[in-house]
Structures are given as structure tokens and as C-alpha cells.
Design a protein around this motif. Structure first.
Motif: not given
Length: 194
Positions: A85-91, A161-162, A166-172
């Protein structure tokens, strides 16, 4: 007073939107003022500096994430579910707040005050400390000792999670951080947390 708070929130929302829609571009107060429909002087009546605007978004992020983690810890006692739940929360948080995600990765803070990057680092350190505590409690409560040290495992979960963030940002913002999470979490839970 409510109008002043509303304007502050409007400025922060506009800043978050600009961070999302203008990846790689530096946000100037002139552009932000135009976006909000006020003068630069009006921006400075609400925030002493652009750094304070970023700090407002960081405060929002820290409060949203840490308060939700506290709810998870209060309501859920199973260690594996807590970690999930914590990891999912971050994502999920970053997926819903792409502009703020650029702040969390440091992408939007290039050329800004070092203390802003330190504040963001502090958020991640607090999340990791929570994961580490959850894993330590498991050893005490359930008499289960994992293959890895709790600190090392908490760090590994944060690195996962990080990487997704980062993948999310890099993929715009095209590659959702929650993509394949359920399947990946099953493997993480089986291999690392069983």
C-alpha cells in the motif's frame, strides 16, 4: 482570508500544471503570472519568492503522502499489505500529479535553491523510514526474519518506486508508474517478503 487562500491554491495549481505541460522548460514568474491572470507583483503578495511556491507544492506532497501512510499504518497490520500500500501510494500519487512529480525527481528544481532538493530528499527518507519500521515490526510481531536486512529491503522497495517515478517523467508522463504494478508486486512479495 478565504480569497487569499484560494488565490494561493490557484497559483500552486497553475504552477503544477505548467510543470506538467512544459517538461524541460524553466518556469518563470512572468509566465506563471500570465497563466494565473495576475501581475508578477500579485504573485509576490502571496509568495515571497518562486522558491516559496515550490515549497508550497512540496508541503502539499509531504502532507498528502505522510498522512496517508499514517492511515495505512493505523488501519492495516499485515506487513506485506502495508508495504504494498505504501509503494502503491507513491506510484498513484505521482501518476495523479505529474507536475509535482517533476519536483520529486529534481527535474524542475535545477537552478533552484538547494534546500528545496533537501526537502524532497527528506520526503523520500521519511517514506523509507516508514517501510523500514514496518519491516522491523514484522520481525518483532510475527517472528519472521526476511532474507535481507530490513533497512536494505526498505531501500530496495524505494529504489523500485523511484525507478518507476523516474520512468514516468522520462516518458513525458506517458508510461504510468502503476503499469504492471500488480504483477511486479506479486514477484517482489514472493521473492523478498516471504
Amino acid at each position: 482570508m478565504a480569497a487569499k487562500q484560494d488565490r494561493k491554491q490557484e497559483i500552486l495549481a497553475a504552477l503544477a500544471t505548467m510543470l506538467e505541460t512544459s517538461p524541460g522548460q524553466r518556469i518563470t514568474t512572468a509566465r506563471l503570472a500570465t497563466e494565473v491572470g495576475v501581475s508578477e507583483a500579485a504573485l509576490y503578495r502571496h509568495f515571497a519568492s518562486k522558491a516559496k511556491m515550490f515549497e508550497g507544492l512540496i508541503d502539499f506532497t509531504e502532507d498528502a503522502i505522510l498522512s496517508r501512510i499514517n492511515q495505512i499504518l493505523d488501519n492495516e497490520k499485515d506487513t506485506v499489505i502495508r508495504c504494498e500500500m505504501i509503494v502503491r501510494l507513491i506510484l498513484t500519487f505521482v501518476e495523479r500529479n505529474p507536475g509535482i512529480t517533476r519536483i520529486l525527481t529534481g527535474d524542475a528544481l535545477l537552478g533552484e535553491h538547494e534546500r528545496l532538493r533537501a526537502r524532497v530528499q527528506g520526503i523520500f527518507e521519511k517514506v523509507e523510514a516508514n517501510l523500514k519500521q514496518v519491516l522491523r515490526e514484522r520481525r518483532l510481531r510475527e517472528q519472521v526474519r526476511g532474507a535481507l536486512d530490513e533497512g536494505m529491503l526498505a531501500n530496495l522497495l524505494m529504489a523500485y518506486a523511484d525507478g518507476k517515478v523516474t520512468q514516468f517523467v522520462r516518458s513525458e508522463f506517458k508510461r504510468a508508474p502503476t503499469e504492471h504494478f500488480d504483477e511486479q508486486w506479486q514477484t517482489i512479495a514472493q521473492q523478498l517478503l516471504s
